[in-house]
Scaffold this active site. Sequence first.
Site, PDB file in Angstrom:
ATOM      1  N   LEU A 190       0.853  -1.184   0.000  1.00  0.00           N
ATOM      2  CA  LEU A 190       0.000   0.000   0.000  1.00  0.00           C
ATOM      3  C   LEU A 190       0.886   1.231   0.000  1.00  0.00           C
ATOM      4  O   LEU A 190       1.980   1.209   0.560  1.00  0.00           O
ATOM      5  CB  LEU A 190      -0.896   0.022   1.248  1.00  0.00           C
ATOM      6  N   ASP A 191       0.401   2.300  -0.588  1.00  0.00           N
ATOM      7  CA  ASP A 191       1.104   3.576  -0.458  1.00  0.00           C
ATOM      8  C   ASP A 191       1.330   3.855   1.018  1.00  0.00           C
ATOM      9  O   ASP A 191       0.536   3.461   1.873  1.00  0.00           O
ATOM     10  CB  ASP A 191       0.249   4.722  -1.006  1.00  0.00           C
ATOM     11  N   ARG A 192       2.384   4.586   1.308  1.00  0.00           N
ATOM     12  CA  ARG A 192       2.646   4.962   2.702  1.00  0.00           C
ATOM     13  C   ARG A 192       1.453   5.702   3.307  1.00  0.00           C
ATOM     14  O   ARG A 192       1.103   5.493   4.469  1.00  0.00           O
ATOM     15  CB  ARG A 192       3.895   5.850   2.756  1.00  0.00           C
ATOM     16  N   GLU A 384       5.169   3.826  -3.825  1.00  0.00           N
ATOM     17  CA  GLU A 384       4.674   2.474  -3.596  1.00  0.00           C
ATOM     18  C   GLU A 384       3.273   2.308  -4.134  1.00  0.00           C
ATOM     19  O   GLU A 384       2.401   3.101  -3.893  1.00  0.00           O
ATOM     20  CB  GLU A 384       4.710   2.158  -2.093  1.00  0.00           C
TER      21      GLU A 384
END
Length: 492
Positions: A190-192, A384
């Site tokens: 997952l994206d931060r 990400e």
Amino acid sequence: MAEPGSGGEGEASPAPKKRRVAGGERYVPPPRKLSTGVSFGPAHFAETSYYFEGGLRKVRPYYFDFRTYCKGRWVGRSLLHVFSTEFRAQPLAYYRAAARAGRLRLNEEPVRDLDIVLKNNDFLRNTVHRHEPPVTAQPIQILVEDDEVVVVDKPSSLPVHPCGRFRHNTVIFILGKEHDLKELHTIHRLDRMTSGVLMFAKTAEVSKRIDEQVRERQLEKEYVCRVVGEFPEHEVVCEEPILVVSYKVGVCRVDPKGKSCKTIFQRLSYNGKTSVVKCLPRTGRTHQIRVHLQYLGHPIVNDPIYNMEAWGPARGKGGKIDKTDEELLKALVEEHRSKQSLDILGISEEDLNSSAENKDCGNSSDCTKSARADPINESSCPAEDTEDPGRDAKDPERNDVAACPPNSDSNLETLEKNKEKNKELGSCENQDSQMGEKGLEEKDPLCVECKMTRRDPSPKELVMFLHALRYKGAEFEYCSKMPEWAMDDWEE
């Protein structure tokens, strides 16, 4: 700080100490094979500790080794030349001071002369003083744990794994340190700044099985977000191709030259100002959901990248930007710099200063990867992906032996005197300075970060209204609760 050869983290055991050969030629031992797999153990977790303050999880500064084998383009060049051309975030005075302080080592021997010429298989180690950005203090909730998987509800602001400036403030490290969950295999990411369902496999076999489902598009993913304005009531399908603009800053945009992708959107509610939207990504490109929503003119309400003034009056709607990529990145950085919120992007001034050396290679993996790069050397986070583990964003930015910010040579004698006292640089507990109830905190004479005062982000700034709600495969389905900001009674 774990020494090479101590196991874990898939690291390379550095070669034995160098010896001299006939004719004064410098001997370089052959490289050691990398162990397979990536894991973190007690030695890594013990590098430093956490403390909590103002709704934030913080990491006490600590010493860390960046390690790399000599890259092909460095062979035949002096260390001084490499530092001056490829690591320009620091002036040469810093590297000279670091060498005198014993922080630069070549094949495990201290570097005394930066004019030394590099050879193939040379192993370089640079000890730096590391400061990590704070993340939310919200705990990681474990949704499911059995013999095969660990499924968590990831809070916003936490990277999944060590990257860039983050190491201990990551899901992998927190699960290992606080829940004794180690040697986990990442199934997806997952994206931060994205929260929600995050799965890890406990064995390579389980990871491979689920990964095959992902690659065969058998994994159904459902996200929920809150966007600007009144989203259409009917189903909206967006299939605009997406191109990565910058891996370092983590920015993408719609572009005909980008990779094909598809997202299906369905409005769930509208409160007169903003809409809650269900998102069904059919592919897994970098920032796919966020970029498609921006293109549709309904960016996520508090997206720190795609809902910024830097994109222009329309904020990127319809792909209209009217800026070159360089102008766009500069505008985004300046907007965050003016708000003192670069940490929200997960980057620092030093990251930006060092990006120049990557410009000629277009931030591509060809320019940043080494044939024998040490996995212990975490690379900067590419943007990400919110969905796909086999995504295109695996081209890391180089960290290699990048040092912490420079300082003058003052206090260097003090540092060198303290070195005998503090044999193990990685131990922050050996230091004398105290910071109130936070316990012992390292102060380093070469590190500008130690002398800087940064504005902490507020817990609110560390939340983005994008949440992975459900992941469903052939034999499983994992869901989290709907986040508060997606509820019908939530107020702006």
